[in-house]
Every structure is written in C-alpha cells, then in structure tokens.
Design a protein around this motif. Sequence first.
Motif, PDB file in Angstrom:
ATOM      1  N   LEU A  58       0.840  -1.174   0.000  1.00 36.50           N
ATOM      2  CA  LEU A  58       0.000   0.000   0.000  1.00 36.50           C
ATOM      3  C   LEU A  58       0.886   1.239   0.000  1.00 36.50           C
ATOM      4  O   LEU A  58       2.067   1.167   0.342  1.00 36.50           O
ATOM      5  N   ASP A  59       0.287   2.364  -0.368  1.00 40.71           N
ATOM      6  CA  ASP A  59       0.964   3.639  -0.190  1.00 40.71           C
ATOM      7  C   ASP A  59      -0.094   4.727  -0.075  1.00 40.71           C
ATOM      8  O   ASP A  59      -1.211   4.581  -0.569  1.00 40.71           O
ATOM      9  N   VAL A  60       0.290   5.779   0.604  1.00 48.19           N
ATOM     10  CA  VAL A  60      -0.639   6.884   0.799  1.00 48.19           C
ATOM     11  C   VAL A  60       0.009   8.130   0.216  1.00 48.19           C
ATOM     12  O   VAL A  60       1.226   8.292   0.261  1.00 48.19           O
ATOM     13  N   ASP A  61      -0.817   8.983  -0.384  1.00 47.19           N
ATOM     14  CA  ASP A  61      -0.238  10.150  -1.040  1.00 47.19           C
ATOM     15  C   ASP A  61       0.160  11.187   0.017  1.00 47.19           C
ATOM     16  O   ASP A  61      -0.265  11.097   1.168  1.00 47.19           O
ATOM     17  N   PRO A  62       0.991  12.162  -0.349  1.00 52.35           N
ATOM     18  CA  PRO A  62       1.527  13.085   0.660  1.00 52.35           C
ATOM     19  C   PRO A  62       0.460  13.919   1.372  1.00 52.35           C
ATOM     20  O   PRO A  62       0.713  14.409   2.469  1.00 52.35           O
ATOM     21  N   THR A  63      -0.701  14.075   0.791  1.00 52.92           N
ATOM     22  CA  THR A  63      -1.725  14.881   1.445  1.00 52.92           C
ATOM     23  C   THR A  63      -2.695  14.026   2.254  1.00 52.92           C
ATOM     24  O   THR A  63      -3.649  14.553   2.829  1.00 52.92           O
ATOM     25  N   THR A  64      -2.475  12.741   2.302  1.00 53.86           N
ATOM     26  CA  THR A  64      -3.331  11.803   3.029  1.00 53.86           C
ATOM     27  C   THR A  64      -4.787  11.898   2.564  1.00 53.86           C
ATOM     28  O   THR A  64      -5.718  11.917   3.356  1.00 53.86           O
ATOM     29  N   THR A  65      -4.972  11.976   1.250  1.00 50.23           N
ATOM     30  CA  THR A  65      -6.331  11.913   0.706  1.00 50.23           C
ATOM     31  C   THR A  65      -6.562  10.575   0.015  1.00 50.23           C
ATOM     32  O   THR A  65      -7.659  10.032   0.100  1.00 50.23           O
ATOM     33  N   LEU A  66      -5.548  10.107  -0.689  1.00 52.57           N
ATOM     34  CA  LEU A  66      -5.710   8.891  -1.475  1.00 52.57           C
ATOM     35  C   LEU A  66      -4.823   7.781  -0.939  1.00 52.57           C
ATOM     36  O   LEU A  66      -3.698   8.031  -0.485  1.00 52.57           O
ATOM     37  N   LEU A  67      -5.356   6.598  -1.029  1.00 49.52           N
ATOM     38  CA  LEU A  67      -4.621   5.425  -0.591  1.00 49.52           C
ATOM     39  C   LEU A  67      -4.598   4.427  -1.738  1.00 49.52           C
ATOM     40  O   LEU A  67      -5.647   4.146  -2.326  1.00 49.52           O
ATOM     41  N   ALA A  68      -3.422   3.937  -2.074  1.00 45.64           N
ATOM     42  CA  ALA A  68      -3.311   2.930  -3.128  1.00 45.64           C
ATOM     43  C   ALA A  68      -2.924   1.604  -2.513  1.00 45.64           C
ATOM     44  O   ALA A  68      -2.106   1.557  -1.592  1.00 45.64           O
ATOM     45  N   VAL A  99       3.318  -0.809  -4.628  1.00 45.42           N
ATOM     46  CA  VAL A  99       2.802   0.452  -5.167  1.00 45.42           C
ATOM     47  C   VAL A  99       3.522   1.586  -4.442  1.00 45.42           C
ATOM     48  O   VAL A  99       3.910   1.444  -3.284  1.00 45.42           O
ATOM     49  N   GLU A 100       3.705   2.680  -5.160  1.00 45.50           N
ATOM     50  CA  GLU A 100       4.310   3.834  -4.491  1.00 45.50           C
ATOM     51  C   GLU A 100       3.937   5.114  -5.218  1.00 45.50           C
ATOM     52  O   GLU A 100       3.947   5.181  -6.448  1.00 45.50           O
ATOM     53  N   PHE A 101       3.587   6.144  -4.426  1.00 47.31           N
ATOM     54  CA  PHE A 101       3.325   7.463  -4.982  1.00 47.31           C
ATOM     55  C   PHE A 101       4.644   8.185  -5.189  1.00 47.31           C
ATOM     56  O   PHE A 101       5.623   7.929  -4.481  1.00 47.31           O
ATOM     57  N   SER A 102       4.628   9.098  -6.140  1.00 51.03           N
ATOM     58  CA  SER A 102       5.792   9.954  -6.307  1.00 51.03           C
ATOM     59  C   SER A 102       5.791  10.985  -5.178  1.00 51.03           C
ATOM     60  O   SER A 102       4.837  11.092  -4.404  1.00 51.03           O
ATOM     61  N   GLU A 103       6.875  11.746  -5.114  1.00 49.59           N
ATOM     62  CA  GLU A 103       7.052  12.680  -4.012  1.00 49.59           C
ATOM     63  C   GLU A 103       5.914  13.691  -3.931  1.00 49.59           C
ATOM     64  O   GLU A 103       5.492  14.085  -2.841  1.00 49.59           O
ATOM     65  N   ASP A 104       5.404  14.121  -5.082  1.00 53.16           N
ATOM     66  CA  ASP A 104       4.333  15.118  -5.073  1.00 53.16           C
ATOM     67  C   ASP A 104       2.947  14.484  -5.171  1.00 53.16           C
ATOM     68  O   ASP A 104       1.946  15.184  -5.171  1.00 53.16           O
ATOM     69  N   PHE A 155       9.972   6.131  -6.681  1.00 53.10           N
ATOM     70  CA  PHE A 155      10.374   7.348  -7.392  1.00 53.10           C
ATOM     71  C   PHE A 155      11.469   8.057  -6.613  1.00 53.10           C
ATOM     72  O   PHE A 155      11.362   8.212  -5.391  1.00 53.10           O
ATOM     73  N   SER A 156      12.472   8.494  -7.314  1.00 55.25           N
ATOM     74  CA  SER A 156      13.532   9.242  -6.644  1.00 55.25           C
ATOM     75  C   SER A 156      13.088  10.693  -6.459  1.00 55.25           C
ATOM     76  O   SER A 156      11.950  11.052  -6.743  1.00 55.25           O
TER      77      SER A 156
END
Lengths: 335, 431
Positions: A58-68, A99-104, A155-156
């Motif tokens: 799992l991963d969560v986006d930086p704003t904690t709105t979306l979860l993958a 799964v992983e979100f990018s930094e932004d 993502f780097s």
Amino acid sequence: MRPILLSGHERALTQVKYSKDGDIIFSVAKDHVVCAWYSVNGERLGTYHGHQGALWTLDVDPTTTLLATGGADNTMRLWEVKTGRLLKTWDFGSSIKRVEFSEDGTQLLGVTEKRMGHLSTIVVYDIKLDVEAEQASEHSLRIVCDEAKATVAGFSYLSKFIISGHEDGSVTQWDAKTGERLKETFPHDADMQITDLQWSPDRTYFITACKDKTAKLVTAKDLKVLKTYVADTPLNSAAITPVKDYVILGGGQAAMDVTTTSARQGKFEARFYHKIFEEEIGRVRGHFGPLNYVAVSPQGTGYCSGGEDGYVRVHHFDKPYFDFKFEVERENDNI
Amino acid sequence: MSKVAAQGPEAAKRTDWAEDEDEDLATALPAPQVTKNKDGTETITTYFIREDGKKVKRTQRIRKTVIKEKVNPRVAERKTWTKFGAEKSKPAGPQSDTTTVAENIIFRPMAGWKASGAEKAAAEDKKTDQLKNVKIKCRICSGDHFTTKCPFKDTMAPEGEPGAGAVDLDVDAGADTAGTLGAGGSSYVPPHLRKGGAGTGERMGGKYGEKDDLATLRVTNVSEMAEEQDLREMFERFGRVTRVFLAKDRETGRAKGFAFVSYQERSEAAKACEKMDGSSADSGTTLAGPARHDKLAAGPEAFFKQTSRASPNASDSSGPNLPSERDFAHPENNNRPPAPQHGKRYRIRWVADFRRRHAAGHAGRKLAKTPPGDVVAASSDSSRESIPEDAPRPTDHVFAHLEHGEEPAAEGQVPASRRVRRWLEDHFLQW
C-alpha cells in the motif's frame, strides 16, 4: 517505551506505512483488509473492504487523501482515505507486489509479479489528487523487466528516476519520463532477493534490504553504495530514521522455518544501526514472527513494525533514543 | 487545538455479578452514572449484559487530564473524522479488541551493543567447544572409547583401583589368607581384610562410586523445611552443581536433615566446603530441641537435625557432631537437659571421607567378634587415621577407651555402643 499492539489483522502483515504527517498508520496483511489507525493511541479509524486476495502493498499520497493498495487478486486499487470509499480499480494479469506514490503525489507506480506468462513490469499512472476526479485507466509509462523480475520500486527525488530492486539482488535506475534503463548495479549477493527499498526524507538516497542479510544505503543519482549494514538474519525491511541518524532493519527466519525455530533463535527483532558508523546500537524485541515491514514516522518520533505474527507494534521513541550519541559526536558538539 | 486524554481506568473493579441478580434490574439497564469525586476524578458506573447473559455493573474511576498539544491543522482535522468500515459506529477511543498496550520495553541505544551480545555468544560457543574437546578416555585401557565399551572390561578393573583384575585378586587373597592363617593360628580373617588390613568391603553403589564421591559433599544440619532447589541455589554459587540429593522422610515428606551435593569439579566442591561449612543455615525453621533421651526414642535422624559444630567443645554446649558412641558411653549424658540451640549451622564434609570412615567402622565392627589382638588394634588405628577431623575432638579419649579397652560382653554379642552405630550406619549412611 510501551508499544501499542494493533491486532486488527487475522494474517501476516505485509506492509505498514505512516501518512506524511505521521498521524495515521495504514496496514495491509494477507487477509483482504486494509486498516487505518491513529498512531498516537492505536485507535482504529476504519477499514477498507473490496480486495479479493491477500494484500501485498500500500501507499498513501503526501496529502493523506488517497490510498493505493495492491494485492494477489491482480488489482491495484485507489481509496479515499477519509471514508474508505473505493475510487478506482486497475486490473492486471498478475498480482501487484509494490505500489508507491511519487514525491508530489501526482504519479503512482505499481510493480507486477512475473507469473502466468506475464513478465514483471513497472507501470506508472498519472493521479489527480482529488477524490471526485476520474482517474486515468491507461498507464502513462510501462517498463518491462525482462531480465530479473522487479520486487520493489520507487520514485527518486523530483520524480527524476524510478529505482527498482530485483530478485537477483540488482538495483536498476530508470528514467521516470521515458522508461529508459540508465544504470544497473549489483550491490547485493547474486540471486538474493531485494525485499525492501525505502527512501531518505529527501529521496536522494535509499536503503535496500536483502535476503543476503545485509542492508545497503545507495545513492539515487549514481547508485553508489554508501553504507552497508550487516545483520545475522535475512532481512525483510529497512527504514531510515529522520531526526536521528539511525536505520532500522527488520527480518527473521523465513516464515516457513518459523515453526522449527524458537522466538529467540528466530531473531525476530527490530535492529537499530547507526546510519553513519554502520554499527548496531540496539534491538527491540516483541514480535514472535519475522518482521515483514518496518516503517518510521516521518517526524522521527516513532516507528511501527508489521510481523508475520499478525500484529502491528507501534513504538513511540522515548528519551534515551534521542539522547544517544557516539563519543565522537559528543566531542564534536563540545568543540 | 486541545485534546482530552483519559488516563485510567485507575480502578476498574467489577462487582460480583451475583449481587446484581435482581429481577427488577434484569429487564432494564440503568443509565450510566457519572459522579465527580473530590480529588478531581470521576467515577463512571455502567451496566451492561455480558456475553454469557449476566448483567454486570462496572465501576471505573478515571482522571481526565487536558494536555495541550500543538498539531498540524490537517492532523487535527483528521482526528475528527468519523470511523468507517469495520469500525463504523464504534465509540471514540481505542477499542480493546484491536488495540492493546504491550509490555514496557526498555530501549537504550548503546555504542558497541553488538560486541556485548557477540561476547556472550562467543562465551557460549567456547563452552560448547570445550565440551566437544573433552577426550573420551577409557578408564581400563586408556583407549579412546567409553569404559563400558572397553573390550577388556570383563577381565580388567579400571586403572589405579586396588586389586585390579580378578586373577590378581585371587592370587593375592590366597597368599594373604595363607599368611594370616599361618601366623594367627585359628583366627579367621574375613576376605575384605586379607589385603593389608585396611581393605574395603563391597559397597553399595558399585565400585566406581568413589569417583563421584570425589566432588560430593555431605551436608548435615539442613533445615527440616529445606527444598532441594534451595540447596542447589545456595551451593551453585561455588560452581556447577551436578546433583543435589536431599534425604526426605517417606511419610512426612520433610527433609531428614542431611543432603548430598555433587559438583562438577572437585575444586569447586572444596571451595564450597570451605565457605559453607559452619555457615548459618536457613533461618526459616529452628527446631526446638527435644531432650536428648527423646531424641533417642525418636530415632537417630533426630541427631542430624540438632547437631551443631559451632565450637570445638560442641559436645558440651550443643548436640554432638555425629551420631557416635559418646552419648551411649556415658549414660548420664542421656539425662542432661536439652542443649541450647545456637542457630543451625551447616556441617559439610567430603562424602569420600565419610565413606572411608564408614568402611573403617564397618571393618572394626566386624572385628569385634574376634578377640582383641594385633589385627583389631591395627584396624581401629587405621580407622582413626582416616577420620582426620575427629582428631581434635575433646572426647577422643572416650573413643580410644572404647575401641581399645572395652571387652566384648560375650562371643557373638556386639557391645551396645556398636550396635547403635551399626544401626545408624545401616539405615542412614550407606549411600
């Protein structure tokens, strides 16, 4: 420190993650449920239902709105963190291992398993950071790993590269725009699977955990190995702590051998190493199965570990953790 | 942003459900009550029906502490989110089914942490290596096999043991017998005395028993309430204890007052002997000493319980050191008032010495049947020598008098003192 024991899962944990602000912990296990917890007191915020198979990542986006999330039901799903609502499902030919979100948070990558005639791939989707928006169904980039299957990827800094770790112990750097293979190194022993890849806070370097019982600190730009941490057990996870210069390694005897080893022999402990001096400084016991994942709070105030035993243990560091310094560090402070 | 943290329940006590078995209450559950206490705490009384259908009243006393903490507004907002999924409609706060607080873990990072752990492991490895390196050596032929596996075990006795080999023994015994018979005329010399007079008879425990005895201590004056574990703990301070035997009464299960402690190494045993001998025994129980004649009636174990070795003139102030002839030799002793108890002190002796003494005593007793002569004197002397700790006892003259001067009452009849001694030995000392 008094760990908080989260027992919301019925099977082995596979990944745990903190939100960017460190207030919510997400956990996935081989049962089909995703859980969200408040890190401060271990209260469960909710569960996300819909997956039909074991969950791997799992991963969560930086704003904690979306979860993958991704799992063995060959789907990658996107959830609304607040309500547990399923927003999007992507179907694949094989299971999703990472799964992983990018930094932004505008891109999401998924690593697919090599199975059933499908090669291992890294797929990237463009994400709109809005729960109401329609998410893209088509991937924006697809990288096929035809040599050795990818097990982990991320993502780097500035979404410049995609770094992937492979089952043969190799680390590959890809161009995140074009998908071109830029570099490949073999920091770990041959044919030893890389089990985890976690980033430093600024994503300029990362740590890899490997079954060869070592973890390595590698730069994102030129894949240079900076540090090596040697453990005495196969590693499943490694994390870099902010604030203090430590790394935490988690591992243990392979799950299938657990029944034949006692908890003491199994070495089911989180190991703390000094990031610079590569020296082990302590261990935290508690799990009675291998640690499958360790995650550090982005604020550096605590860490949590998910174990094969089905528990998540949330630790809030206390004073000795922050006070500890090597002699040379102390001398340096005094000058 | 402020947050209310409940610290407690400080006292979550459940009243007995039986008290709530009231017909009126069984149907309707009273509303939870919250009462404020003077010390700032709150008492919350809730009623609920347990899984097994019993109605339960729960009283919790909690103290609410307001901790002001500045947090990110986004985090504060998320704190107010309503629960969903499996947690939907659950009350605020951690639920006991999913969230528990584990044991406290002391985590103190240390430089060189690994070294300490590795050292311990290395030490363990060393130990096992040592054990591995122990060479198996046959005691009969010094080969690299176990003594029991030795091909010569039927024909040869272990090295260094007197009378090795059955053939040897026969020859020697024949010669000796012939010699004695020739010199002493009619007197019969028992087989175990034919070799040098100080020979040892057959003993219980097999002929290799001596080997174990080398590192075994005999502890007397042990408290009646003592347990083997206590003794073991006490004696483990001096080395690795391989065996502790505490004699217990079969009927009462109480300790009889003596024990055997075996060490791995003789040196450890020597140390323990030196340090623990005369040290104060477990003060848990002090036996009120019954009168001496009572003890006699109660049986010889009473001696063990009350013996003390506080001073050389122990025989005057407290009980005798060992069951011996003294008390029987002086009948007036039996009427002495109970000796004052000066606290129990362990008396520790080498079992090997003890055995030798026993063997000697045994020999002397047998010889009592024969008229006093050279052989008798020699044997009693040898028994004297083998009990070095007897030497300084002030009552030795009594011994001497008895051993040398006392005439057996009649042929075949053993003197009373020896009878008792034999009784003691037969019952307690043959280990």
